[in-house]
Design a protein around this motif. Structure first.
Motif, PDB file in Angstrom:
ATOM      1  N   THR A  58       0.869  -0.996  -0.052  1.00  0.00           N
ATOM      2  CA  THR A  58       0.000   0.017  -0.089  1.00  0.00           C
ATOM      3  C   THR A  58       0.947   1.370   0.108  1.00  0.00           C
ATOM      4  N   PHE A  59       1.832   1.403   0.820  1.00  0.00           N
ATOM      5  CA  PHE A  59       2.740   2.573   0.831  1.00  0.00           C
ATOM      6  C   PHE A  59       3.772   2.582  -0.504  1.00  0.00           C
ATOM      7  N   GLY A  60       4.000   1.274  -0.869  1.00  0.00           N
ATOM      8  CA  GLY A  60       4.666   1.449  -2.203  1.00  0.00           C
ATOM      9  C   GLY A  60       3.783   2.135  -3.386  1.00  0.00           C
ATOM     10  N   THR A  61       2.539   1.747  -3.409  1.00  0.00           N
ATOM     11  CA  THR A  61       1.588   2.151  -4.314  1.00  0.00           C
ATOM     12  C   THR A  61       1.205   3.733  -4.128  1.00  0.00           C
ATOM     13  N   ALA A  62       0.989   3.915  -2.792  1.00  0.00           N
ATOM     14  CA  ALA A  62       0.736   5.315  -2.594  1.00  0.00           C
ATOM     15  C   ALA A  62       1.700   6.527  -2.829  1.00  0.00           C
ATOM     16  N   ILE A  63       2.976   6.132  -2.500  1.00  0.00           N
ATOM     17  CA  ILE A  63       4.183   7.231  -2.515  1.00  0.00           C
ATOM     18  C   ILE A  63       5.059   6.948  -3.655  1.00  0.00           C
ATOM     19  N   CYS A  64       5.911   5.945  -3.305  1.00  0.00           N
ATOM     20  CA  CYS A  64       6.967   5.796  -4.347  1.00  0.00           C
ATOM     21  C   CYS A  64       7.616   4.553  -4.702  1.00  0.00           C
ATOM     22  N   GLY A  65       6.843   3.473  -4.815  1.00  0.00           N
ATOM     23  CA  GLY A  65       7.438   2.209  -5.042  1.00  0.00           C
ATOM     24  C   GLY A  65       8.499   1.521  -4.027  1.00  0.00           C
ATOM     25  N   GLY A  66       9.338   1.074  -4.601  1.00  0.00           N
ATOM     26  CA  GLY A  66      10.662   0.426  -3.749  1.00  0.00           C
ATOM     27  C   GLY A  66      11.470   1.403  -2.821  1.00  0.00           C
ATOM     28  N   SER A  67      11.285   2.655  -3.010  1.00  0.00           N
ATOM     29  CA  SER A  67      11.832   3.638  -2.020  1.00  0.00           C
ATOM     30  C   SER A  67      11.088   3.757  -0.921  1.00  0.00           C
ATOM     31  N   ASP A  88      11.564 -11.674   4.242  1.00  0.00           N
ATOM     32  CA  ASP A  88      10.651 -12.210   3.134  1.00  0.00           C
ATOM     33  C   ASP A  88       9.268 -11.389   3.035  1.00  0.00           C
ATOM     34  N   GLU A  89       8.594 -10.567   3.837  1.00  0.00           N
ATOM     35  CA  GLU A  89       7.656  -9.601   3.666  1.00  0.00           C
ATOM     36  C   GLU A  89       7.906  -8.388   2.830  1.00  0.00           C
ATOM     37  N   THR A  90       9.104  -7.910   2.987  1.00  0.00           N
ATOM     38  CA  THR A  90       9.616  -7.029   2.274  1.00  0.00           C
ATOM     39  C   THR A  90       9.974  -7.237   0.767  1.00  0.00           C
ATOM     40  N   ALA A  91      10.613  -8.484   0.767  1.00  0.00           N
ATOM     41  CA  ALA A  91      10.924  -9.178  -0.709  1.00  0.00           C
ATOM     42  C   ALA A  91       9.504  -9.215  -1.321  1.00  0.00           C
ATOM     43  N   VAL A  92       8.466  -9.739  -0.759  1.00  0.00           N
ATOM     44  CA  VAL A  92       7.143 -10.236  -1.542  1.00  0.00           C
ATOM     45  C   VAL A  92       6.509  -8.673  -1.968  1.00  0.00           C
ATOM     46  N   ALA A  93       6.732  -7.645  -1.055  1.00  0.00           N
ATOM     47  CA  ALA A  93       6.080  -6.360  -1.542  1.00  0.00           C
ATOM     48  C   ALA A  93       7.083  -5.623  -2.516  1.00  0.00           C
ATOM     49  N   LEU A  94       8.333  -5.805  -2.561  1.00  0.00           N
ATOM     50  CA  LEU A  94       9.190  -5.207  -3.449  1.00  0.00           C
ATOM     51  C   LEU A  94       8.833  -5.842  -4.867  1.00  0.00           C
ATOM     52  N   ALA A  95       8.737  -7.188  -4.819  1.00  0.00           N
ATOM     53  CA  ALA A  95       8.691  -7.900  -6.104  1.00  0.00           C
ATOM     54  C   ALA A  95       7.376  -7.745  -6.660  1.00  0.00           C
ATOM     55  N   THR A  96       6.058  -7.584  -5.682  1.00  0.00           N
ATOM     56  CA  THR A  96       4.933  -7.288  -6.485  1.00  0.00           C
ATOM     57  C   THR A  96       4.758  -5.973  -7.320  1.00  0.00           C
ATOM     58  N   VAL A  97       5.489  -4.934  -6.378  1.00  0.00           N
ATOM     59  CA  VAL A  97       5.465  -3.417  -6.957  1.00  0.00           C
ATOM     60  C   VAL A  97       6.431  -3.436  -8.017  1.00  0.00           C
ATOM     61  N   PHE A  98       7.502  -4.297  -8.215  1.00  0.00           N
ATOM     62  CA  PHE A  98       8.472  -4.195  -9.280  1.00  0.00           C
ATOM     63  C   PHE A  98       7.829  -4.732 -10.709  1.00  0.00           C
ATOM     64  N   THR A  99       7.001  -5.714 -10.535  1.00  0.00           N
ATOM     65  CA  THR A  99       6.369  -6.652 -11.447  1.00  0.00           C
ATOM     66  C   THR A  99       5.166  -5.532 -12.124  1.00  0.00           C
ATOM     67  N   LEU A 100       4.562  -4.919 -11.277  1.00  0.00           N
ATOM     68  CA  LEU A 100       3.489  -3.847 -11.807  1.00  0.00           C
ATOM     69  C   LEU A 100       4.280  -2.837 -12.461  1.00  0.00           C
ATOM     70  N   ASN A 101       5.242  -2.315 -11.997  1.00  0.00           N
ATOM     71  CA  ASN A 101       6.173  -1.234 -12.565  1.00  0.00           C
ATOM     72  C   ASN A 101       6.275  -1.406 -13.923  1.00  0.00           C
ATOM     73  N   SER A 102       6.788  -2.711 -14.130  1.00  0.00           N
ATOM     74  CA  SER A 102       7.431  -3.054 -15.545  1.00  0.00           C
ATOM     75  C   SER A 102       6.073  -3.123 -16.457  1.00  0.00           C
ATOM     76  N   VAL A 103       4.857  -3.464 -15.962  1.00  0.00           N
ATOM     77  CA  VAL A 103       3.803  -3.566 -16.858  1.00  0.00           C
ATOM     78  C   VAL A 103       3.334  -2.028 -17.277  1.00  0.00           C
ATOM     79  N   ALA A 104       3.372  -1.163 -16.173  1.00  0.00           N
ATOM     80  CA  ALA A 104       3.060   0.195 -16.375  1.00  0.00           C
ATOM     81  C   ALA A 104       3.720   1.073 -17.363  1.00  0.00           C
ATOM     82  N   LEU A 105       4.994   0.638 -17.412  1.00  0.00           N
ATOM     83  CA  LEU A 105       5.831   1.244 -18.328  1.00  0.00           C
ATOM     84  C   LEU A 105       5.616   1.254 -19.709  1.00  0.00           C
TER      85      LEU A 105
END
Length: 308
Positions: free
Chosen positions: A109-118, A132-149
């Motif tokens: 949620t924070f990654g989507t609302a503000i600035c992704g991985g940062s 593992d929680e951080t890794a899952v969140a980063l992987a989710t946001v990272f995957t969606l970022n690639s699609v968005a571009l």
């Protein structure tokens, strides 16, 4: 010749091709390279992609006047605040609907609302999130970022959005700075300028949100404004205050755009099987649903309600 050496040779060959390809091609090439051949330096490319991205953002500042940066940032403040607040509430609700692990849900949620991985990296210590929680969140946001571009420019052209609207939309609705800059650079110079400024205005909110969460949780975590945002503003200030060096500012801005292509290749090369394997069904469903709702509502507000 062993497979590792072949990977390194192929990786170097792709980097040599960078000057002749665009941002979207670079991202796709990086993804396919990683999935089909394998990234020989996954940790190094992850580190260097962040460094080059930050330098590229600073360099893009040399292509903008300070008055344009201030005007765009001022005009985007209201819907940036509304967007961040709405996304945080909606993400919390969706986390419960999909029964996502609490910390993972908050990080997505924070990654989507503000600035992704940062934002995820800054918030993880406050939440005492496990690796593992951080890794899952980063992987989710990272995957969606690639699609968005790749997806955003296509939608923009189908809807015939002008560059100002598209740049604002991308800056508000795409997670990471790299994908915002990549998507808007495909759309046009004005979209790039507006999208970058709106995105950096949004990224500044990492600091108050992290500090506010730390106070509520009594963790004492601190956060500052990312240095590359300060560098971006200083670069725009230099261009405005020293217009006689306009030729050099233009060259630095052009170099930054070339560096961005390298960044997106490295970002794509980071989307490997391990990253995809970390993305569970529940976090992915939450991330996709939240992102689609935020993107859709933002686009409706910009195009039909008339928020420009």
């Amino acid at each position: 010749m062993n497979s590792k050496r072949w990977q390194r040779i192929a990786f170097a060959a792709c980097l040599c091709a960078i000057p002749w390809i665009g941002t979207a091609t670079a991202l796709v090439m990086g993804v396919f390279f990683s999935l089909l051949i394998g990234n020989p330096w996954p940790r190094k490319t992850a580190r260097f992609s962040k460094i080059i991205l930050q330098l590229s953002v600073v360099g893009l500042g040399f292509g903008l006047g300070l008055d344009e940066v201030i005007r765009t940032g001022r005009d985007s403040v209201v819907y940036t605040v509304v967007g961040i607040g709405s996304t945080l509430m909606l993400g919390h609700f969706l986390g419960r609907v999909f029964k996502t692990d609490r910390n993972t849900s908050l990080l997505i949620t924070f990654g989507t609302a503000i600035c992704g991985g940062s934002a995820i990296a800054a918030m993880a210590p406050v939440l005492n999130a496990q690796d593992d929680e951080t890794a899952v969140a980063l992987a989710t946001v990272f995957t969606l970022n690639s699609v968005a571009l790749l997806l955003f420019p296509v939608i923009g052209h189908l809807l015939r959005l002008d560059q100002a609207v598209f740049g604002t939309w991308a800056g508000l609705a795409i997670h990471d700075t790299s994908s915002v800059v990549g998507a808007t650079s495909l759309y046009g110079a004005r979209a790039l300028a507006i999208g970058t400024t709106v995105k950096l205005t949004r990224a500044i909110w990492i600091t108050p949100v992290v500090m506010g969460t730390a106070v509520l949780r009594k963790t004492g975590q601190k956060a500052g404004i990312p240095l590359f945002i300060i560098g971006f503003v200083l670069a725009a200030t230099a261009r405005t205050c020293l217009p006689q060096y306009g030729r050099y500012w233009g060259e630095l801005s052009a170099l930054a755009k070339e560096c961005l292509v390298v960044t997106l290749f490295l970002v794509g090369a980071g989307l490997n099987r391990d990253v995809l394997g970390r993305v569970g069904v529940r976090p992915l469903l939450q991330g996709i649903t939240l992102w689609l709702m935020v993107s859709g509502l933002t686009l409706v507000a910009l195009t039909f309600v008339g928020i420009h």
